[in-house]
Design a protein around this motif. Structure first.
Motif, mmCIF file in Angstrom:
data_model
loop_
_atom_site.group_PDB
_atom_site.id
_atom_site.type_symbol
_atom_site.label_atom_id
_atom_site.label_comp_id
_atom_site.label_asym_id
_atom_site.label_seq_id
_atom_site.Cartn_x
_atom_site.Cartn_y
_atom_site.Cartn_z
ATOM 1 N N GLY A 142 0.766 -1.242 0.000
ATOM 2 C CA GLY A 142 0.000 0.000 0.000
ATOM 3 C C GLY A 142 0.792 1.284 0.000
ATOM 4 N N TYR A 143 2.131 1.233 -0.146
ATOM 5 C CA TYR A 143 2.891 2.490 -0.132
ATOM 6 C C TYR A 143 4.244 2.388 -0.835
ATOM 7 N N HIS A 144 4.707 3.561 -1.242
ATOM 8 C CA HIS A 144 6.073 3.780 -1.711
ATOM 9 C C HIS A 144 6.551 5.065 -1.041
ATOM 10 N N ILE A 145 7.781 5.098 -0.592
ATOM 11 C CA ILE A 145 8.399 6.324 -0.081
ATOM 12 C C ILE A 145 9.667 6.554 -0.882
ATOM 13 N N ALA A 146 9.790 7.743 -1.451
ATOM 14 C CA ALA A 146 10.988 8.104 -2.211
ATOM 15 C C ALA A 146 11.819 9.087 -1.400
ATOM 16 N N GLU A 147 13.096 8.771 -1.268
ATOM 17 C CA GLU A 147 14.049 9.712 -0.684
ATOM 18 C C GLU A 147 14.564 10.552 -1.845
ATOM 19 N N LEU A 148 13.922 11.674 -2.074
ATOM 20 C CA LEU A 148 14.273 12.504 -3.223
ATOM 21 C C LEU A 148 15.625 13.173 -3.030
ATOM 22 N N ALA A 149 15.924 13.551 -1.792
ATOM 23 C CA ALA A 149 17.210 14.171 -1.483
ATOM 24 C C ALA A 149 17.469 14.004 0.011
ATOM 25 N N ARG A 174 19.841 23.295 4.202
ATOM 26 C CA ARG A 174 18.460 23.544 4.635
ATOM 27 C C ARG A 174 17.759 24.447 3.633
ATOM 28 N N GLU A 175 18.405 25.512 3.233
ATOM 29 C CA GLU A 175 17.802 26.449 2.282
ATOM 30 C C GLU A 175 17.534 25.764 0.937
ATOM 31 N N GLN A 176 18.475 24.946 0.494
ATOM 32 C CA GLN A 176 18.299 24.239 -0.775
ATOM 33 C C GLN A 176 17.113 23.285 -0.699
ATOM 34 N N TYR A 177 17.011 22.533 0.380
ATOM 35 C CA TYR A 177 15.942 21.543 0.500
ATOM 36 C C TYR A 177 14.584 22.209 0.648
ATOM 37 N N ALA A 231 2.114 12.419 -0.349
ATOM 38 C CA ALA A 231 2.613 13.243 0.754
ATOM 39 C C ALA A 231 4.006 13.735 0.397
ATOM 40 N N LEU A 232 4.288 14.990 0.765
ATOM 41 C CA LEU A 232 5.589 15.591 0.525
ATOM 42 C C LEU A 232 6.047 16.233 1.820
ATOM 43 N N GLY A 233 7.234 15.878 2.263
ATOM 44 C CA GLY A 233 7.789 16.457 3.481
ATOM 45 C C GLY A 233 9.267 16.716 3.311
ATOM 46 N N GLY A 234 9.748 17.770 3.972
ATOM 47 C CA GLY A 234 11.151 18.086 3.796
ATOM 48 C C GLY A 234 11.819 18.756 4.964
ATOM 49 N N SER A 235 11.340 18.554 6.158
ATOM 50 C CA SER A 235 11.967 19.211 7.290
ATOM 51 C C SER A 235 12.515 18.178 8.267
ATOM 52 N N PRO A 236 13.669 18.466 8.872
ATOM 53 C CA PRO A 236 14.221 17.527 9.849
ATOM 54 C C PRO A 236 13.539 17.683 11.194
ATOM 55 N N TRP A 237 13.660 16.664 12.031
ATOM 56 C CA TRP A 237 13.089 16.723 13.376
ATOM 57 C C TRP A 237 13.921 17.577 14.306
ATOM 58 N N GLY A 238 15.207 17.601 14.157
ATOM 59 C CA GLY A 238 16.042 18.367 15.080
ATOM 60 C C GLY A 238 17.331 18.795 14.431
ATOM 61 N N GLU A 239 18.136 19.498 15.199
ATOM 62 C CA GLU A 239 19.397 20.040 14.685
ATOM 63 C C GLU A 239 20.344 18.945 14.198
ATOM 64 N N SER A 272 19.366 15.976 13.016
ATOM 65 C CA SER A 272 18.703 15.112 12.040
ATOM 66 C C SER A 272 19.107 15.510 10.626
ATOM 67 N N PRO A 273 19.180 14.544 9.732
ATOM 68 C CA PRO A 273 19.501 14.895 8.346
ATOM 69 C C PRO A 273 18.331 15.618 7.679
ATOM 70 N N PHE A 274 18.652 16.480 6.737
ATOM 71 C CA PHE A 274 17.608 17.076 5.907
ATOM 72 C C PHE A 274 17.191 16.034 4.899
ATOM 73 N N GLN A 275 15.908 15.863 4.745
ATOM 74 C CA GLN A 275 15.398 14.889 3.794
ATOM 75 C C GLN A 275 14.229 15.503 3.036
ATOM 76 N N LEU A 276 14.194 15.277 1.768
ATOM 77 C CA LEU A 276 13.036 15.615 0.959
ATOM 78 C C LEU A 276 12.415 14.282 0.580
ATOM 79 N N LEU A 277 11.264 13.996 1.186
ATOM 80 C CA LEU A 277 10.605 12.711 1.006
ATOM 81 C C LEU A 277 9.259 12.887 0.323
ATOM 82 N N ALA A 278 8.933 11.931 -0.516
ATOM 83 C CA ALA A 278 7.602 11.866 -1.119
ATOM 84 C C ALA A 278 7.062 10.472 -0.865
ATOM 85 N N ALA A 279 5.810 10.400 -0.492
ATOM 86 C CA ALA A 279 5.167 9.101 -0.294
ATOM 87 C C ALA A 279 3.923 9.045 -1.161
#
Length: 146
Positions: free
Chosen positions: A33-40, A57-60, A122-130, A132-139
């Motif tokens: 039922g899902y796919h998650i892409a690590e876009l960056a 951070r600014e780029q992502y 779903a599109l998300g791109g913010s880290p949880w904390g200082e 944490s890696p920056f991730q641009l994810l799409a599900a």
């Protein structure tokens, strides 16, 4: 990757069948039922330069905004959602949160949701904390948000 490449990945996932088992593919994770892409992903915090992290951070954030604009042109305005409550319910309360929502809530704080004919994007791109890696994810999923 460019915004056009990110969009192509999301659209490919929208048309791709879901696997029967949880697993990893060369661009992310998948399961029933899902796919998650690590876009960056930028994981330069471990011993990294703060200016490099700020630039990442600014780029992502810019990549997330650009992709969001393209998805909005295709499917209309997204619904912004905070994934914090899902993480809290999963970790704090021990609730069983279905994938991909559990994995997304562990990786990004906020997401934008679009509903296509039969699937959620779903599109998300913010880290949880200082640290944490920056991730641009799409599900792409057929699992309704909990």
């Amino acid at each position: 990757m460019s915004t056009a490449q990110h969009l192509d990945t999301v659209l490919l996932l929208c048309s791709r069948e879901f696997p029967a088992e949880h697993g990893r593919w060369d661009g992310g994770f998948c399961g029933p039922g899902y796919h998650i892409a690590e876009l960056a992903v930028f994981d330069g915090f471990r011993g990294g330069d703060c200016s490099e992290a700020l630039e990442a951070r600014e780029q992502y954030e810019a990549e997330c905004v650009a992709l969001s604009e393209r998805l909005t042109k295709r499917w209309g305005l997204p619904v912004p959602v905070s994934l914090y409550s899902l993480l809290h319910r999963s970790m704090g309360d021990g609730e069983d949160i279905p994938e991909p929502w559990r994995m997304l809530s562990a990786r990004v704080q906020d997401a934008q949701l679009w509903q296509t004919d039969e699937r959620w994007v779903a599109l998300g791109g913010s880290p949880w904390g200082e640290e944490s890696p920056f991730q641009l994810l799409a599900a792409v999923t057929e699992v309704d948000p909990p």
